[in-house]
Motif scaffolding. Structure first.
Motif, PDB file in Angstrom:
ATOM      1  N   MET A   1       0.849  -1.186   0.000  1.00 11.37           N
ATOM      2  CA  MET A   1       0.000   0.000   0.000  1.00 11.37           C
ATOM      3  C   MET A   1       0.885   1.237   0.000  1.00 11.37           C
ATOM      4  N   SER A   2       0.578   2.223  -0.854  1.00 12.91           N
ATOM      5  CA  SER A   2       1.461   3.360  -1.053  1.00 12.91           C
ATOM      6  C   SER A   2       1.176   4.476  -0.065  1.00 12.91           C
ATOM      7  N   LEU A   3       2.156   5.378   0.054  1.00 14.63           N
ATOM      8  CA  LEU A   3       1.990   6.584   0.861  1.00 14.63           C
ATOM      9  C   LEU A   3       0.877   7.459   0.295  1.00 14.63           C
ATOM     10  N   LYS A   4       0.690   7.415  -1.036  1.00 13.64           N
ATOM     11  CA  LYS A   4      -0.343   8.241  -1.665  1.00 13.64           C
ATOM     12  C   LYS A   4      -1.732   7.885  -1.147  1.00 13.64           C
TER      13      LYS A   4
ATOM     14  N   SER B   1       5.144  10.584   4.949  1.00 13.80           N
ATOM     15  CA  SER B   1       6.460   9.952   5.023  1.00 13.80           C
ATOM     16  C   SER B   1       7.201  10.369   6.288  1.00 13.80           C
ATOM     17  N   ARG B   2       7.143  11.648   6.628  1.00 13.82           N
ATOM     18  CA  ARG B   2       7.835  12.115   7.838  1.00 13.82           C
ATOM     19  C   ARG B   2       7.240  11.480   9.086  1.00 13.82           C
TER      20      ARG B   2
ATOM     21  N   ASP C   1      -2.496  -2.001   6.741  1.00  9.83           N
ATOM     22  CA  ASP C   1      -1.335  -2.905   6.816  1.00  9.83           C
ATOM     23  C   ASP C   1      -0.200  -2.393   5.932  1.00  9.83           C
ATOM     24  N   TYR C   2       0.104  -1.114   6.104  1.00 12.59           N
ATOM     25  CA  TYR C   2       1.104  -0.454   5.262  1.00 12.59           C
ATOM     26  C   TYR C   2       2.478  -1.104   5.399  1.00 12.59           C
ATOM     27  N   VAL C   3       3.102  -1.368   4.260  1.00 14.42           N
ATOM     28  CA  VAL C   3       4.488  -1.823   4.194  1.00 14.42           C
ATOM     29  C   VAL C   3       5.184  -0.974   3.132  1.00 14.42           C
ATOM     30  N   PRO C   4       6.327  -0.361   3.458  1.00 14.45           N
ATOM     31  CA  PRO C   4       7.012   0.476   2.465  1.00 14.45           C
ATOM     32  C   PRO C   4       7.410  -0.319   1.228  1.00 14.45           C
TER      33      PRO C   4
END
Length: 341
Positions: free
Chosen positions: A1-4, A18-19, A45-48
């Motif tokens: 899943m993206s930061l967007k 991101s910060r 379930d965010y993963v970079p």
């Protein structure tokens, strides 16, 4: 899943997201936005993106994409992070470490949830981090249910699990030693007295200096802000109040200092201002007036080593139980120099 996606859900910029996720100390001007970003990352379930991370750090390695590990969190001694800011701040570091090490922060559980977990056959996550000391019965269940378990606390539990600790008795001794160096011998203790290493460290330090324990200087509490507030009035009412006070954690000390401010006001006579010192070094310790003298527990290092150790365990990297004890540090500020003879 993206930061967007997280940015779209929260109304924040991608740079802000991101910060927040990469810097546990970062706070948006809108504190609620900071929490919304972290909550959205948990829900998704965010993963970079590992390829993007490799490009960012300038690595040309062509490594195979590894499956992310999901890590549940057990709050062993309290019902919410609001009850103990130390563990709330520690959890922020844990989240950041998870994102950097290709792990997913899972559910936040409490001790009553463990009995339900014991009746389930389904495994909730790959591993678990235990924050604070949990009962032996709960430890037995989670050790059966999870492939890896790491405990993080101020004191070791000596269960069959990996542990990252900072010696509470040593931290307490360091705090009391500093008060003794300042010339105080009438030193009170405010905190838990039941099988508590910080209490043991307090009285052992006094006994080592041949200073008798004065029992009216011992104020048993559950280490909350409100009980710290009440402890000030209890000690102030004594015929001979102590000149210094050691509180078992920062939250208790901040309650004590608030009562000191409220109780003394602007009076110049009959003012009671003992030196105050505690353990944890939470963020509020430097924002409060007077700034709190405290023993710093290295939350960032504890979180980093805990996630690394758990991931190594899940990957089969070690079999024996690991015990790592990190050093603590004295942070001298205003509250320890307030006593007026």
């Amino acid at each position: 899943m993206s930061l967007k996606k997280i940015a779209q859900m929260t109304g924040a910029s991608v740079a802000t997201v991101s910060r927040v996720l990469n810097h546990p100390d970062y706070q948006c001007q809108d504190k609620n936005l900071t929490e919304r970003i972290r909550q959205a990352a948990r829900e998704l379930d965010y993963v970079p993106n590992q390829n993007a991370r490799q490009l960012k750090i300038g690595s040309c390695k062509n490594t195979a994409k590894e499956k992310p590990y999901k890590i549940d969190i057990l709050l062993a001694r309290f019902h919410s992070f609001g009850e103990d800011p130390f563990f709330e701040e520690l959890y922020r570091y844990i989240e950041t470490e998870c994102y950097q090490l290709n792990c997913i922060p899972g559910q936040i559980l409490h001790v009553p949830d463990i009995s339900i977990l014991g009746a389930e056959n389904r495994l909730r996550a790959d591993g678990m981090l235990v924050l604070g000391k949990c009962p032996q019965t709960a430890a037995d269940i989670i050790l059966r249910k999870y492939h890896g378990v790491v405990a993080i606390d101020r004191n070791p539990m000596d269960y069959r699990m990996d542990e990252i600790t900072c010696n509470g008795a040593h931290a307490a001794g360091m705090a009391v030693e500093y008060l003794l160096e300042l010339g105080h011998t009438d030193i009170a203790y405010v905190g838990d007295c039941t099988m508590e290493a910080r209490y043991s460290g307090y009285y052992e330090c006094l006994l080592n200096h041949k200073i008798s324990l004065i029992y009216e200087y011992i104020v048993p509490t559950n280490q909350t802000r409100q009980e710290g507030y009440q402890a000030f009035h209890r000690l102030k009412s004594l015929h001979k109040p102590p000149t210094a006070v050691f509180c078992a954690n920062d939250v208790t000390a901040l309650g004590f200092l608030q009562a000191m401010k409220d109780g003394n006001g602007r009076r110049r006579k009959q003012v009671y201002r003992p030196a105050v010192i505690s353990i944890d070094d939470i963020e509020e310790a430097v924002r409060f007036s007077p700034m709190l003298t405290t023993i710093q527990i290295p939350k960032g290092d504890m979180a980093h080593l805990a996630v690394l150790t758990l991931k190594d365990r899940l990957q089969g990297g070690h079999q024996a139980c690991v015990r790592m004890e990190l050093p603590c540090h004295l942070m001298v500020r205003e509250s320890s120099g307030m006593y007026l003879p």
